[in-house]
Design an enzyme around this catalytic site. Structure first.
Site, PDB file in Angstrom:
ATOM      1  N   TYR A 114      98.155 -49.039  39.732  1.00 38.30           N
ATOM      2  CA  TYR A 114      98.755 -48.266  40.826  1.00 38.30           C
ATOM      3  C   TYR A 114      99.763 -47.267  40.262  1.00 38.30           C
ATOM      4  CZ  TYR A 114      96.512 -51.742  43.710  1.00 38.30           C
ATOM      5  OH  TYR A 114      95.555 -52.552  44.290  1.00 38.30           O
ATOM      6  N   ALA A 160     104.912 -54.440  45.428  1.00 35.86           N
ATOM      7  CA  ALA A 160     105.723 -54.610  44.224  1.00 35.86           C
ATOM      8  C   ALA A 160     107.194 -54.332  44.502  1.00 35.86           C
ATOM      9  CB  ALA A 160     105.219 -53.687  43.122  1.00 35.86           C
ATOM     10  N   PHE A 195      94.112 -44.460  53.974  1.00 40.73           N
ATOM     11  CA  PHE A 195      93.864 -45.125  52.687  1.00 40.73           C
ATOM     12  C   PHE A 195      95.150 -45.184  51.864  1.00 40.73           C
ATOM     13  CE2 PHE A 195      89.203 -43.480  52.643  1.00 40.73           C
ATOM     14  CZ  PHE A 195      88.842 -44.479  53.535  1.00 40.73           C
ATOM     15  N   HIS A 240      86.746 -42.186  37.200  1.00 39.22           N
ATOM     16  CA  HIS A 240      86.149 -43.098  38.183  1.00 39.22           C
ATOM     17  C   HIS A 240      86.260 -42.431  39.552  1.00 39.22           C
ATOM     18  CE1 HIS A 240      84.840 -46.998  39.771  1.00 39.22           C
ATOM     19  NE2 HIS A 240      85.743 -46.858  40.710  1.00 39.22           N
TER      20      HIS A 240
END
Length: 317
Positions: A166, A173, A237, A287
């Site tokens: 991330y 976190a 998202f 990716h």
């Protein structure tokens, strides 16, 4: 001489832009790409997914991955999609697997089924509770973290394992450092690589890459690229994963709600520029979050110099 006769800094930058070498000229195509899909929920969606797989297969991706949700029907769709990609397209396929609502015994059963279907690569994730902002509660007999899941999977079979990273810090976190510490635990548990959540600034990724190296992380971190055609959807998202949508992106897509072709062109341009900046910073492995559409990812790979390989072009036909 008056200072007024000199061009301003922004004017000099704009003039330099006019003289710069075109961003995508002469790229040798020395990149690799991987693509993420989600399991289809209908025959129509399955046809679209398979058309996307066929279109991207000639690019010889390093792997393709299929997302996963808790629950029997979604789990079965993931398994069937991954198995078909391996069987019919001949591509290396990775199946996502999460800790959500599953005991260790259930995860072992799923992992063994993947192995029997020819899956050798798993994207291991903790997973989210479902509702935005809801805390993750592990199954009483399940894995408590992605690091635990990675270690458990390595005990089941010799899977290649990818985990999530991330660049803008996971929402759960405490701070960026604790998030990096968690990433290192996942990699130290046996993961091969990390795949980053999407982001929209190359600087964000470069800073994260430097911080990861300083934390002793040596495994590769693949940047996750999301070509955005729907800003509202992207904001949804982003809210779930801590990513930031830049304000200028709203302006680019303003007025294009009823112009899908124009939205596609804008989306490809924005994402391709990001990838080119990453390339300039040494990135060679990308990716793509395809959302089960191939056209944008294909166009961006093409602009980065990637070309179809004849040996694979017919495998998925």
């Amino acid at each position: 001489m008056s200072n007024r006769s000199f061009p301003r800094l922004d004017e000099m930058r704009e003039a330099q832009t006019a003289l710069d070498t075109p961003l995508f000229s002469g790229l040798p195509g020395d990149i690799t790409a991987s693509f993420e899909f989600f399991p289809p929920k209908s025959e129509k969606m399955e046809a679209q997914l398979w058309a996307s797989v066929q279109e991207l297969a000639p690019l010889n991706p390093s792997f393709v991955s299929v997302t996963y949700g808790a629950g029997g029907s979604t789990r079965e769709r993931t398994h069937n999609t991954v198995a078909r990609i391996i069987r019919e397209a001949g591509l290396p396929a990775a199946a996502h697997l999460t800790c959500v609502d599953a005991s260790k015994a259930e995860i072992q059963e799923v992992a063994e089924q993947y192995w029997e279907a020819g899956v050798r690569h798993i994207v291991a994730l903790r997973g989210d509770a479902g509702e935005p902002g809801a805390p993750f509660v592990p199954h009483p007999d399940g894995y408590k973290s992605a690091a635990d899941l990675v270690a458990g999977l390595k005990n089941i079979a010799d899977f290649e394992i990818s985990v999530a990273a991330y660049p803008e810090t996971h929402p759960d976190a405490d701070c960026p450092q604790s998030d990096l510490d968690n990433l290192k635990r996942k990699l130290d548990a046996g993961a091969t690589r990390a795949i980053s959540q999407f982001f929209f600034s190359a600087d964000t990724f470069f800073r994260f890459r430097d911080d990861a190296a300083a934390a002793g992380i040596a495994q590769p971190i693949l940047p996750g690229i999301l070509p955005v055609t729907n800003v509202a959807q992207a904001r949804k998202f982003a809210g779930a994963c801590g990513a930031k949508i830049p304000d200028w992106m709203d302006g680019l897509f303003e007025g294009l709600d009823e112009r899908p072709a124009s939205r596609q062109l804008v989306a490809a341009t924005v994402a391709a520029e990001l990838c080119r900046r990453l390339y300039a910073g040494g990135v060679r492995d990308f990716h793509f979050y395809t959302l089960n559409r191939a056209d944008l990812a294909y166009a961006i790979c093409h602009m980065l110099g990637m070309r179809p390989q004849a040996s694979n072009a017919g495998d998925a036909a």
